[in-house]
Design a protein around this motif. Structure first.
Motif, PDB file in Angstrom:
ATOM      1  N   ARG A   6       0.833  -1.208   0.000  1.00 13.20           N
ATOM      2  CA  ARG A   6       0.000   0.000   0.000  1.00 13.20           C
ATOM      3  C   ARG A   6       0.862   1.249   0.000  1.00 13.20           C
ATOM      4  O   ARG A   6       2.029   1.218   0.399  1.00 13.20           O
ATOM      5  CB  ARG A   6      -0.929   0.004   1.220  1.00 13.20           C
ATOM      6  N   MET A   7       0.261   2.343  -0.453  1.00 14.39           N
ATOM      7  CA  MET A   7       0.965   3.620  -0.445  1.00 14.39           C
ATOM      8  C   MET A   7       1.292   3.993   0.999  1.00 14.39           C
ATOM      9  O   MET A   7       0.393   4.143   1.828  1.00 14.39           O
ATOM     10  CB  MET A   7       0.103   4.709  -1.080  1.00 14.39           C
ATOM     11  N   PRO A   8       2.579   4.129   1.325  1.00 12.92           N
ATOM     12  CA  PRO A   8       2.936   4.393   2.722  1.00 12.92           C
ATOM     13  C   PRO A   8       2.792   5.869   3.080  1.00 12.92           C
ATOM     14  O   PRO A   8       2.775   6.747   2.209  1.00 12.92           O
ATOM     15  CB  PRO A   8       4.415   3.973   2.757  1.00 12.92           C
ATOM     16  N   ALA A   9       2.694   6.121   4.360  1.00 11.54           N
ATOM     17  CA  ALA A   9       2.714   7.501   4.862  1.00 11.54           C
ATOM     18  C   ALA A   9       4.172   7.900   5.018  1.00 11.54           C
ATOM     19  O   ALA A   9       4.725   7.945   6.108  1.00 11.54           O
ATOM     20  CB  ALA A   9       1.978   7.599   6.187  1.00 11.54           C
ATOM     21  N   VAL A  10       4.814   8.202   3.882  1.00 12.10           N
ATOM     22  CA  VAL A  10       6.260   8.407   3.883  1.00 12.10           C
ATOM     23  C   VAL A  10       6.668   9.734   4.492  1.00 12.10           C
ATOM     24  O   VAL A  10       7.817   9.935   4.843  1.00 12.10           O
ATOM     25  CB  VAL A  10       6.821   8.299   2.449  1.00 12.10           C
ATOM     26  N   LEU A  11       5.748  10.662   4.612  1.00 12.41           N
ATOM     27  CA  LEU A  11       6.091  11.973   5.159  1.00 12.41           C
ATOM     28  C   LEU A  11       5.026  12.382   6.159  1.00 12.41           C
ATOM     29  O   LEU A  11       3.834  12.251   5.888  1.00 12.41           O
ATOM     30  CB  LEU A  11       6.184  13.020   4.051  1.00 12.41           C
ATOM     31  N   ALA A  12       5.447  12.816   7.319  1.00 10.45           N
ATOM     32  CA  ALA A  12       4.501  13.204   8.357  1.00 10.45           C
ATOM     33  C   ALA A  12       3.542  14.265   7.846  1.00 10.45           C
ATOM     34  O   ALA A  12       3.948  15.259   7.265  1.00 10.45           O
ATOM     35  CB  ALA A  12       5.262  13.727   9.575  1.00 10.45           C
ATOM     36  N   GLY A  13       2.258  14.026   8.041  1.00 12.16           N
ATOM     37  CA  GLY A  13       1.244  14.976   7.612  1.00 12.16           C
ATOM     38  C   GLY A  13       0.745  14.762   6.214  1.00 12.16           C
ATOM     39  O   GLY A  13      -0.216  15.403   5.801  1.00 12.16           O
ATOM     40  N   THR A  15      -1.273  13.137   3.247  1.00 12.94           N
ATOM     41  CA  THR A  15      -2.483  12.339   3.105  1.00 12.94           C
ATOM     42  C   THR A  15      -2.530  11.620   1.764  1.00 12.94           C
ATOM     43  O   THR A  15      -3.317  10.712   1.582  1.00 12.94           O
ATOM     44  CB  THR A  15      -3.731  13.229   3.235  1.00 12.94           C
ATOM     45  N   GLU A  16      -1.687  12.039   0.828  1.00 16.45           N
ATOM     46  CA  GLU A  16      -1.617  11.388  -0.470  1.00 16.45           C
ATOM     47  C   GLU A  16      -0.222  11.571  -1.042  1.00 16.45           C
ATOM     48  O   GLU A  16       0.553  12.402  -0.583  1.00 16.45           O
ATOM     49  CB  GLU A  16      -2.671  11.952  -1.430  1.00 16.45           C
ATOM     50  N   PRO A  35      14.652  -1.576  -2.734  1.00 17.79           N
ATOM     51  CA  PRO A  35      13.907  -0.401  -3.228  1.00 17.79           C
ATOM     52  C   PRO A  35      12.947  -0.806  -4.345  1.00 17.79           C
ATOM     53  O   PRO A  35      13.343  -1.486  -5.295  1.00 17.79           O
ATOM     54  CB  PRO A  35      15.009   0.526  -3.750  1.00 17.79           C
ATOM     55  N   ILE A  36      11.690  -0.380  -4.236  1.00 19.81           N
ATOM     56  CA  ILE A  36      10.712  -0.758  -5.244  1.00 19.81           C
ATOM     57  C   ILE A  36      10.097   0.443  -5.953  1.00 19.81           C
ATOM     58  O   ILE A  36       9.584   0.304  -7.060  1.00 19.81           O
ATOM     59  CB  ILE A  36       9.587  -1.624  -4.639  1.00 19.81           C
ATOM     60  N   ALA A  37      10.154   1.642  -5.349  1.00 18.29           N
ATOM     61  CA  ALA A  37       9.514   2.792  -5.994  1.00 18.29           C
ATOM     62  C   ALA A  37      10.067   4.086  -5.434  1.00 18.29           C
ATOM     63  O   ALA A  37      10.496   4.150  -4.281  1.00 18.29           O
ATOM     64  CB  ALA A  37       7.998   2.747  -5.796  1.00 18.29           C
ATOM     65  N   ASP A  38      10.063   5.121  -6.281  1.00 17.77           N
ATOM     66  CA  ASP A  38      10.294   6.492  -5.835  1.00 17.77           C
ATOM     67  C   ASP A  38       8.932   7.143  -5.662  1.00 17.77           C
ATOM     68  O   ASP A  38       8.135   7.198  -6.611  1.00 17.77           O
ATOM     69  CB  ASP A  38      11.116   7.281  -6.863  1.00 17.77           C
ATOM     70  N   ILE A  39       8.653   7.617  -4.463  1.00 14.13           N
ATOM     71  CA  ILE A  39       7.346   8.185  -4.142  1.00 14.13           C
ATOM     72  C   ILE A  39       7.495   9.681  -3.913  1.00 14.13           C
ATOM     73  O   ILE A  39       8.341  10.125  -3.137  1.00 14.13           O
ATOM     74  CB  ILE A  39       6.750   7.502  -2.902  1.00 14.13           C
ATOM     75  N   GLU A  40       6.681  10.437  -4.624  1.00 14.71           N
ATOM     76  CA  GLU A  40       6.733  11.899  -4.545  1.00 14.71           C
ATOM     77  C   GLU A  40       5.597  12.400  -3.664  1.00 14.71           C
ATOM     78  O   GLU A  40       4.422  12.171  -3.944  1.00 14.71           O
ATOM     79  CB  GLU A  40       6.616  12.499  -5.938  1.00 14.71           C
ATOM     80  N   THR A  41       5.961  13.072  -2.588  1.00 16.19           N
ATOM     81  CA  THR A  41       4.965  13.702  -1.728  1.00 16.19           C
ATOM     82  C   THR A  41       4.864  15.167  -2.111  1.00 16.19           C
ATOM     83  O   THR A  41       5.421  15.602  -3.111  1.00 16.19           O
ATOM     84  CB  THR A  41       5.353  13.557  -0.246  1.00 16.19           C
ATOM     85  N   GLU A  42       4.143  15.929  -1.275  1.00 15.78           N
ATOM     86  CA  GLU A  42       3.984  17.344  -1.587  1.00 15.78           C
ATOM     87  C   GLU A  42       5.296  18.101  -1.506  1.00 15.78           C
ATOM     88  O   GLU A  42       5.454  19.153  -2.109  1.00 15.78           O
ATOM     89  CB  GLU A  42       2.966  17.977  -0.628  1.00 15.78           C
ATOM     90  N   LYS A  43       6.263  17.585  -0.743  1.00 15.00           N
ATOM     91  CA  LYS A  43       7.479  18.346  -0.509  1.00 15.00           C
ATOM     92  C   LYS A  43       8.773  17.610  -0.863  1.00 15.00           C
ATOM     93  O   LYS A  43       9.820  18.235  -0.937  1.00 15.00           O
ATOM     94  CB  LYS A  43       7.542  18.745   0.982  1.00 15.00           C
TER      95      LYS A  43
END
Length: 452
Positions: A6-13, A15-16, A35-43
């Motif tokens: 599942r999409m992890p909560a990689v960064l505090a705060g 939501t997507e 390593p399986i993916a590079d995940i881009e958060t808001e920051k």
């Protein structure tokens, strides 16, 4: 049995997040920590490692798609398990194959959920159904060859959107892996326009004996088809900034202190350092160093509010605001109070370069008690910054410029910089903030101490 990633909560705060790229291919064998993916958060962009082992059976989210934290993104199959069996098992594990009806498994299958009227009499199984009117949807509808026993696979966000829009997922053919219905399938579906209801005439709507009001001419430029504006969808970073700063101004009691500081000695010292060592040290590097030194001198200000308690820190970790395309990030430099100015300058440049390249890591954005935002390079004389939670303070730095000052009772010209401290009143009272500002001013106006 298949494992759902599942999409992890990689960064505090957060939501997507969005999948920037897959680091594995279908059929690849992965182990824990791979390593399986590079995940881009808001920051930031975070490299996500597998927390289970298995064979990559299929990707459930395409590259570039933004999904909520917790959404299934990948299926790992056990040794000897087929891809089809793994996908079916994953659907059962995530609860996306709803067993509400014998022929469909969507939340929109029942009249109560889809908003469709319940038929008064169900047709006999042998009776042929009357052909439905052709829908304006360009997507193919009806049973998909990828359906498994009549089941429909759709992510939780797709099922929620279908309920909100009154759409029947049973009529859609998914374009995702294994016939899965994805968000773009809903976005491509044009909803039927609502029937126009004729407005009552003025004569019939007006009470008896009352003359109807004269018609008011409508401005043709105020129609819904006006092209005088453009609605630009907010990026994930912009939504994050809006969410966090709204939270800041509505939940943190903030107050400001302003000071004018002479920086002639600092500019002279900076020039001598550049001339004798060739080191590239900016005015902002000295400012950040002075902030760290002031936090060391006034340790009670080096703290944050945390669930009804005040957490004080032994070292000064300071966030430096960096403007990037589409927004702003605040990476944190660790141990500023113990770091030489030259090393601080290098660390700040490295963080700024990674920020502008979109390569910040999660730990680059976490921690700290204080931040610095400098708009002096744009010629801004004075401004007020908003606290970035959970920090308890932020210093807004304006441009240094020649101004008239009074020295020993006489007018003189000095290079003056205006700074504005915004503080969290839950942690820092007015007197404590003034004490910190005095310590900061002393370090800036007598900068030799910053080199020790």
């Amino acid at each position: 049995m298949a494992t759902v990633v599942r999409m992890p909560a990689v960064l505090a705060g957060s939501t997507e997040a969005a999948l920037q790229s897959w680091l594995v291919e279908e059929g690849a064998q992965v182990s824990v920590g791979h390593p399986i993916a590079d995940i881009e958060t808001e920051k930031a962009v975070v490299e996500y490692a597998a927390e289970a082992e298995g064979t990559v059976a299929g990707f459930l989210v395409p590259v570039g798609e933004n999904v909520a934290v917790g959404t299934p993104i990948l299926v790992l199959a056990d040794p000897g398990e087929s891809v089809e069996a793994a996908v079916l098992a994953a659907a059962d594990l995530t609860g996306e194959a709803d067993a509400a009806g014998p022929s469909t498994a969507t939340d929109a299958a029942s009249p109560e959920q889809s908003g469709a009227p319940e038929p008064s009499e169900a047709p006999e199984p042998s009776e042929p159904r009357a052909p439905a009117e052709p829908a304006p949807d360009p997507l193919p509808t009806g049973p998909s060859p990828d359906d498994h026993g009549g089941r429909r696979f759709a992510s939780p966000i797709v099922r929620r959107l279908a309920r909100e829009r009154g759409l029947d997922l049973g009529l859609l053919r998914g374009t995702g892996p294994g016939g899965r219905i994805v968000r773009r399938d809903l976005d491509a579906l044009r909803e039927d326009p609502a029937p126009e209801v004729p407005a009552p005439s003025a004569a019939s709507a007006a009470p008896a004996g009352v003359a109807p009001a004269p018609a008011v001419p409508v401005d043709a430029g105020a129609t819904a088809t006006s092209t005088d504006f453009v609605d630009v969808p907010a990026t994930g970073m912009r939504r994050a900034i809006a969410r966090r700063l709204t939270e800041s101004v509505t939940t943190i009691p903030q107050f400001q202190l302003v000071a004018d500081i002479r920086v002639d000695a600092l500019l002279e010292l900076r020039g001598r350092i550049a001339e004798q060592t060739g080191a590239k040290v900016s005015v902002n590097d000295f400012v950040v160093k002075a902030v760290g030194a002031a936090l060391r001198d006034v340790p009670d200000a080096n703290a944050i509010w945390l669930d009804g308690t005040i957490r004080r820190f032994e070292r000064a970790d300071i966030g430096i605001a960096v403007a990037v395309e589409g927004g702003l990030v605040t990476p944190v430099v660790r141990g500023v109070d113990r770091m030489p100015v030259g090393a601080l300058a290098e660390a700040g440049r490295a963080l700024a370069e990674r920020a502008r390249a979109g390569g910040l890591r999660q730990d680059d954005l976490e921690g700290g008690s204080f931040a610095v935002s400098n708009l002096g390079m744009f010629g801004t004389r004075e401004f007020t910054a908003i606290i970035n939670p959970p920090h308890s303070g932020i210093l807004a730095v304006g441009a240094a410029a020649p101004r008239a000052v009074v020295v020993d009772g006489a007018l003189a010209i000095a290079t003056v910089m205006t700074v504005t401290l915004t503080a969290d009143h839950r942690v820092v009272d007015g007197a404590l903030a003034a004490q910190w500002m005095a310590a900061f001013t002393e370090h800036v106006e007598h900068p030799l101490g910053l080199l020790l």
